[in-house]
Design a protein around this motif. Structure first.
Motif, PDB file in Angstrom:
ATOM      1  N   VAL A 122       0.791  -1.215  -0.054  1.00  0.00           N
ATOM      2  CA  VAL A 122       0.137  -0.007  -0.046  1.00  0.00           C
ATOM      3  C   VAL A 122       0.886   1.267   0.015  1.00  0.00           C
ATOM      4  N   VAL A 123       1.710   1.338   1.292  1.00  0.00           N
ATOM      5  CA  VAL A 123       2.524   2.594   1.244  1.00  0.00           C
ATOM      6  C   VAL A 123       3.513   2.660   0.054  1.00  0.00           C
ATOM      7  N   ILE A 230       3.057  -1.431  14.188  1.00  0.00           N
ATOM      8  CA  ILE A 230       4.416  -1.670  14.286  1.00  0.00           C
ATOM      9  C   ILE A 230       4.599  -1.898  12.440  1.00  0.00           C
ATOM     10  N   ALA A 231       3.758  -2.444  12.128  1.00  0.00           N
ATOM     11  CA  ALA A 231       4.396  -2.735  10.517  1.00  0.00           C
ATOM     12  C   ALA A 231       4.157  -1.592   9.768  1.00  0.00           C
ATOM     13  N   ALA A 232       2.973  -0.744   9.807  1.00  0.00           N
ATOM     14  CA  ALA A 232       2.825   0.469   9.169  1.00  0.00           C
ATOM     15  C   ALA A 232       4.003   1.337   9.626  1.00  0.00           C
ATOM     16  N   HIS A 233       4.520   1.550  10.963  1.00  0.00           N
ATOM     17  CA  HIS A 233       5.499   2.326  11.191  1.00  0.00           C
ATOM     18  C   HIS A 233       6.799   2.034  10.624  1.00  0.00           C
ATOM     19  N   ILE A 234       6.955   0.733  10.580  1.00  0.00           N
ATOM     20  CA  ILE A 234       8.477   0.350  10.048  1.00  0.00           C
ATOM     21  C   ILE A 234       8.350   0.767   8.644  1.00  0.00           C
ATOM     22  N   VAL A 238      11.325   3.101   7.162  1.00  0.00           N
ATOM     23  CA  VAL A 238      12.486   2.604   6.280  1.00  0.00           C
ATOM     24  C   VAL A 238      12.181   3.211   4.888  1.00  0.00           C
ATOM     25  N   GLY A 239      10.961   3.370   4.224  1.00  0.00           N
ATOM     26  CA  GLY A 239      10.394   3.706   3.132  1.00  0.00           C
ATOM     27  C   GLY A 239      11.108   5.288   2.891  1.00  0.00           C
ATOM     28  N   ALA A 269      -4.719   8.806   3.632  1.00  0.00           N
ATOM     29  CA  ALA A 269      -5.281   7.885   2.917  1.00  0.00           C
ATOM     30  C   ALA A 269      -4.831   6.525   2.871  1.00  0.00           C
ATOM     31  N   GLY A 270      -3.553   6.673   2.545  1.00  0.00           N
ATOM     32  CA  GLY A 270      -2.802   5.335   2.580  1.00  0.00           C
ATOM     33  C   GLY A 270      -2.717   4.543   3.820  1.00  0.00           C
ATOM     34  N   PHE A 271      -2.582   5.301   4.887  1.00  0.00           N
ATOM     35  CA  PHE A 271      -2.556   4.598   6.306  1.00  0.00           C
ATOM     36  C   PHE A 271      -3.999   4.079   6.357  1.00  0.00           C
TER      37      PHE A 271
END
Length: 302
Positions: A122-123, A230-234, A238-239, A269-271
């Protein structure tokens, strides 16, 4: 732990004074530990590199991320906050850190892996689409010391990202949940604090960070754990750091204090899209959102 307890209420079985003391100690620990670890890393870098400039100048450059040591110092200092959360859970509440990870208790690694994949699709998909159709194409201009920067991103940024989730969506959400009959007060207060502690920023950037905090905290309520946040934050961090390293510099990213409304809303919107996917994944995996009827260990694997 009694069965059927929702994640925000895990600490509500204990006297309220412990939660209040925990909030004070968590914020104090965040301030002290980040300052100590950052100073220690910068000092070690100065001794190792012998740059031939005064320590004060070296430290000022590190704070602005003008050398990889500064980026490493900041990342490690925030990652160390996990130790603060562990100490508070262990010594103040008498519980393992696993109860901050999820209601299992422990990190549900399978779900975390799926969330990392979904967040990346997604991101990074939105970033790629924006780069292709956006008004300004990306200019590839790798910064000096890129290899060192990428090593920090790969090795430390995931821990730094997880530490913020353990503090804001984990410990603070649970301690605040001890005072209020509804978890939404803790969701809002912890998200406001998360956004405010990012320092000077204009309104769209503050709203962007506040929205991320609100969505991550809502995912905790919906899934019973920190894995999705955690996954979204990482993936986000990182990106962002990797892209900055290849197109400008980490120092430029560190200096950002403003964001346009269109960019802020695109991020939100992505989040939000990821949050929907994360909830669907949790339901597909039939993840529990309350504590189990039978006590389990602290290292869940689901």
């Amino acid at each position: 732990m009694p069965p059927g307890v929702a994640y925000p209420a895990v600490l509500s079985q204990q006297p309220p004074w412990r939660a209040l003391l925990g909030i004070v100690l968590a914020l104090a620990g965040y301030t002290v530990v980040t300052a100590l670890v950052s100073s220690a890393v910068v000092g070690a870098g100065y001794l190792a590199q012998q740059p031939g400039v005064p320590l004060g100048d070296y430290r000022a450059a590190a704070v602005r991320y003008q050398n990889p040591v500064g980026f490493l110092a900041q990342s490690l200092s925030i990652a160390a906050v996990i130790a603060v959360c562990w100490a508070l859970m262990r010594w103040l509440h008498g519980l393992p850190l696993g109860w901050l990870s999820s209601v299992r208790p422990g990190l549900r690694w399978r779900y975390l892996g799926w969330c990392l994949l979904a967040a990346a699709v997604v991101v990074y998909g939105i970033v790629a689409a924006t780069a292709v159709v956006g008004p300004q194409p990306l200019v590839w201009r790798p910064q000096p010391g890129l290899v060192a920067v990428l090593l920090v991103v790969v090795l430390v940024t995931p821990l730094q990202s997880a530490a913020e989730e353990y503090l804001f969506r984990g410990y603070l959400l649970q301690t605040m949940g001890s005072f209020f009959p509804t978890p939404w007060v803790g969701v809002i207060l912890s998200s406001l604090l998360f956004a405010a502690l990012h320092g000077s920023q204009n309104l769209p950037l503050f709203v962007n960070r506040l929205a991320f905090g609100l969505l991550a905290a809502t995912l905790v309520l919906a899934t019973g754990g920190l894995e999705a946040g955690i996954a979204a934050h990482i993936i986000n961090n990182v990106g962002a750091y990797t892209l900055a390293g290849f197109t400008a510099s980490i120092a430029d990213l560190r200096a950002v204090r403003s964001l346009g409304w269109s960019d802020a809303m695109l991020d939100v919107a992505g989040f939000a899209l990821f949050a929907v996917v994360a909830v669907l994944l949790a339901r597909r995996l039939r993840l529990p959102v309350t504590t189990p009827a039978t006590p389990t260990g602290s290292g869940g694997r689901r």
